[in-house]
Design a protein around this motif. Structure first.
Motif, PDB file in Angstrom:
ATOM      1  N   TYR A 138     -22.568   8.344   2.597  1.00 50.51           N
ATOM      2  CA  TYR A 138     -23.665   7.467   3.034  1.00 50.51           C
ATOM      3  C   TYR A 138     -24.148   6.531   1.926  1.00 50.51           C
ATOM      4  CZ  TYR A 138     -28.171   6.271   5.217  1.00 50.51           C
ATOM      5  OH  TYR A 138     -29.248   5.622   5.763  1.00 50.51           O
ATOM      6  N   TYR A 139     -24.245   7.058   0.703  1.00 49.44           N
ATOM      7  CA  TYR A 139     -24.804   6.279  -0.406  1.00 49.44           C
ATOM      8  C   TYR A 139     -23.708   5.745  -1.314  1.00 49.44           C
ATOM      9  CZ  TYR A 139     -29.515   8.077   0.506  1.00 49.44           C
ATOM     10  OH  TYR A 139     -30.722   8.377   1.058  1.00 49.44           O
ATOM     11  N   PRO A 140     -23.881   4.505  -1.830  1.00 47.08           N
ATOM     12  CA  PRO A 140     -22.935   4.021  -2.842  1.00 47.08           C
ATOM     13  C   PRO A 140     -23.075   4.858  -4.109  1.00 47.08           C
ATOM     14  CG  PRO A 140     -24.730   2.449  -2.541  1.00 47.08           C
ATOM     15  CD  PRO A 140     -24.935   3.547  -1.540  1.00 47.08           C
ATOM     16  N   GLY A 141     -21.982   5.004  -4.799  1.00 52.77           N
ATOM     17  CA  GLY A 141     -21.975   5.734  -6.060  1.00 52.77           C
ATOM     18  C   GLY A 141     -21.062   5.018  -7.031  1.00 52.77           C
ATOM     19  N   GLY A 142     -20.733   5.654  -8.124  1.00 51.88           N
ATOM     20  CA  GLY A 142     -19.825   5.046  -9.097  1.00 51.88           C
ATOM     21  C   GLY A 142     -18.487   4.728  -8.451  1.00 51.88           C
ATOM     22  N   SER A 170     -27.451  14.780  -4.447  1.00 51.60           N
ATOM     23  CA  SER A 170     -27.721  15.122  -5.848  1.00 51.60           C
ATOM     24  C   SER A 170     -29.201  15.017  -6.228  1.00 51.60           C
ATOM     25  CB  SER A 170     -26.909  14.201  -6.767  1.00 51.60           C
ATOM     26  OG  SER A 170     -27.330  12.855  -6.599  1.00 51.60           O
ATOM     27  N   ASN A 171     -30.052  14.521  -5.343  1.00 51.46           N
ATOM     28  CA  ASN A 171     -31.459  14.287  -5.680  1.00 51.46           C
ATOM     29  C   ASN A 171     -32.283  15.544  -5.391  1.00 51.46           C
ATOM     30  OD1 ASN A 171     -34.011  13.313  -6.177  1.00 51.46           O
ATOM     31  ND2 ASN A 171     -33.724  11.407  -5.031  1.00 51.46           N
ATOM     32  N   THR A 172     -32.115  16.542  -6.245  1.00 55.83           N
ATOM     33  CA  THR A 172     -32.775  17.829  -6.007  1.00 55.83           C
ATOM     34  C   THR A 172     -34.298  17.725  -6.102  1.00 55.83           C
ATOM     35  OG1 THR A 172     -32.420  18.454  -8.322  1.00 55.83           O
ATOM     36  CG2 THR A 172     -30.778  19.200  -6.703  1.00 55.83           C
ATOM     37  N   GLY A 173     -34.803  16.840  -6.959  1.00 59.14           N
ATOM     38  CA  GLY A 173     -36.257  16.678  -7.071  1.00 59.14           C
ATOM     39  C   GLY A 173     -36.866  16.218  -5.759  1.00 59.14           C
ATOM     40  N   ALA A 174     -36.246  15.210  -5.137  1.00 55.69           N
ATOM     41  CA  ALA A 174     -36.744  14.719  -3.842  1.00 55.69           C
ATOM     42  C   ALA A 174     -36.586  15.783  -2.769  1.00 55.69           C
ATOM     43  CB  ALA A 174     -36.024  13.440  -3.447  1.00 55.69           C
ATOM     44  N   MET A 175     -35.440  16.458  -2.758  1.00 56.54           N
ATOM     45  CA  MET A 175     -35.234  17.510  -1.749  1.00 56.54           C
ATOM     46  C   MET A 175     -36.278  18.609  -1.884  1.00 56.54           C
ATOM     47  SD  MET A 175     -31.229  18.124  -1.085  1.00 56.54           S
ATOM     48  CE  MET A 175     -30.589  17.745  -2.703  1.00 56.54           C
ATOM     49  N   ASP A 176     -36.578  19.001  -3.114  1.00 52.91           N
ATOM     50  CA  ASP A 176     -37.604  20.034  -3.331  1.00 52.91           C
ATOM     51  C   ASP A 176     -38.949  19.581  -2.786  1.00 52.91           C
ATOM     52  OD1 ASP A 176     -35.692  21.615  -4.569  1.00 52.91           O
ATOM     53  OD2 ASP A 176     -36.404  21.199  -6.611  1.00 52.91           O
ATOM     54  N   LEU A 177     -39.302  18.310  -3.016  1.00 53.10           N
ATOM     55  CA  LEU A 177     -40.550  17.777  -2.479  1.00 53.10           C
ATOM     56  C   LEU A 177     -40.547  17.857  -0.960  1.00 53.10           C
ATOM     57  CD1 LEU A 177     -43.243  16.184  -2.520  1.00 53.10           C
ATOM     58  CD2 LEU A 177     -41.850  14.102  -2.623  1.00 53.10           C
ATOM     59  N   ARG A 210     -18.441   7.397  -3.046  1.00 53.20           N
ATOM     60  CA  ARG A 210     -19.730   7.381  -2.361  1.00 53.20           C
ATOM     61  C   ARG A 210     -20.291   8.794  -2.340  1.00 53.20           C
ATOM     62  NH1 ARG A 210     -20.889   2.623  -0.100  1.00 53.20           N
ATOM     63  NH2 ARG A 210     -22.299   3.508   1.430  1.00 53.20           N
ATOM     64  N   GLU A 211     -21.617   8.897  -2.169  1.00 52.55           N
ATOM     65  CA  GLU A 211     -22.274  10.204  -2.190  1.00 52.55           C
ATOM     66  C   GLU A 211     -22.821  10.539  -0.805  1.00 52.55           C
ATOM     67  OE1 GLU A 211     -25.757  12.576  -4.679  1.00 52.55           O
ATOM     68  OE2 GLU A 211     -25.266  10.515  -5.230  1.00 52.55           O
ATOM     69  N   ASP A 212     -22.755  11.807  -0.468  1.00 55.52           N
ATOM     70  CA  ASP A 212     -23.275  12.273   0.815  1.00 55.52           C
ATOM     71  C   ASP A 212     -24.801  12.219   0.827  1.00 55.52           C
ATOM     72  OD1 ASP A 212     -20.656  12.847   1.393  1.00 55.52           O
ATOM     73  OD2 ASP A 212     -20.939  15.021   1.560  1.00 55.52           O
ATOM     74  N   ALA A 213     -25.338  12.070   2.025  1.00 57.74           N
ATOM     75  CA  ALA A 213     -26.780  12.175   2.239  1.00 57.74           C
ATOM     76  C   ALA A 213     -27.049  13.406   3.083  1.00 57.74           C
ATOM     77  CB  ALA A 213     -27.295  10.943   2.977  1.00 57.74           C
ATOM     78  N   LEU A 214     -28.119  14.081   2.759  1.00 58.02           N
ATOM     79  CA  LEU A 214     -28.615  15.134   3.638  1.00 58.02           C
ATOM     80  C   LEU A 214     -29.648  14.489   4.550  1.00 58.02           C
ATOM     81  CD1 LEU A 214     -29.075  18.061   1.116  1.00 58.02           C
ATOM     82  CD2 LEU A 214     -27.174  17.651   2.682  1.00 58.02           C
ATOM     83  N   VAL A 215     -29.595  14.805   5.832  1.00 57.18           N
ATOM     84  CA  VAL A 215     -30.570  14.310   6.794  1.00 57.18           C
ATOM     85  C   VAL A 215     -31.622  15.401   6.939  1.00 57.18           C
ATOM     86  CG1 VAL A 215     -30.955  13.464   9.132  1.00 57.18           C
ATOM     87  CG2 VAL A 215     -28.763  13.033   7.998  1.00 57.18           C
ATOM     88  N   MET A 216     -32.879  15.011   6.791  1.00 60.71           N
ATOM     89  CA  MET A 216     -33.986  15.970   6.874  1.00 60.71           C
ATOM     90  C   MET A 216     -34.969  15.498   7.936  1.00 60.71           C
ATOM     91  SD  MET A 216     -34.530  16.851   2.833  1.00 60.71           S
ATOM     92  CE  MET A 216     -35.166  18.510   3.136  1.00 60.71           C
TER      93      MET A 216
END
Length: 155
Positions: A128-132, A106-113, A135-141
């Motif tokens: 991968y990430y804790p959420g409410g 969900s962190n589009t700002g970081a992904m854009d960077l 859990r939320e997926d992580a993209l590996v870059m």
């Protein structure tokens, strides 16, 4: 903006920035565990005030960016980009073949960077990430670095 090594005496400011940036921040003990020879910790200062930091682990010839966070008042100022470029260049100078990282889906700002700096998505880590409640997926870059010539910015 100046970049220097992060020290243990910076931890109070780091923890403050960490809590500003993340719903599930790292603890002080996690940060303390990063002060070891195979890690690189960087601090970015603006007007002599800690404004961003990065934690990078060197493993098997690769630099793994574990944490990069910019203080709330300094976001979109170029601080994150400057710190990212610095750690990539240092990783290249230290002989690493690539820089890897995980970023929240969900962190589009970081992904854009990261994409603007030449990183590519190479995988996904489900849950991968804790959420409410879920859990939320992580993209590996990843970004390959030329340790012969160093890093010269995005293509």
């Amino acid at each position: 903006m100046t970049i220097r090594g992060l020290g243990q005496d910076d931890l109070p400011e780091v923890l403050d920035i960490e809590c500003q940036g993340y719903s599930f921040p790292w603890s002080e003990s996690i940060f303390r565990g990063c002060f070891r020879p195979d890690y690189r910790l960087w601090a970015l200062e603006i007007c002599d005030r800690l404004s961003a930091y990065a934690v990078v682990a060197y493993m098997a010839g690769e630099a793994h960016l574990l944490n990069l966070c910019v203080a709330a008042g300094q976001r979109r100022s170029g601080a994150g980009r400057r710190l990212l470029r610095h750690l990539v260049a240092e990783s290249a100078r230290d002989g690493m073949s690539q820089v890897l990282l995980e970023v929240r889906d969900s962190n589009t700002g970081a992904m854009d960077l990261y994409v603007s700096e030449g990183f590519s998505i190479i995988g996904r880590r489900p849950g991968y990430y804790p959420g409410g409640r879920e859990r939320e997926d992580a993209l590996v870059m990843a970004l390959a670095v030329d340790n012969q010539c160093g890093y010269h910015g995005p293509p």
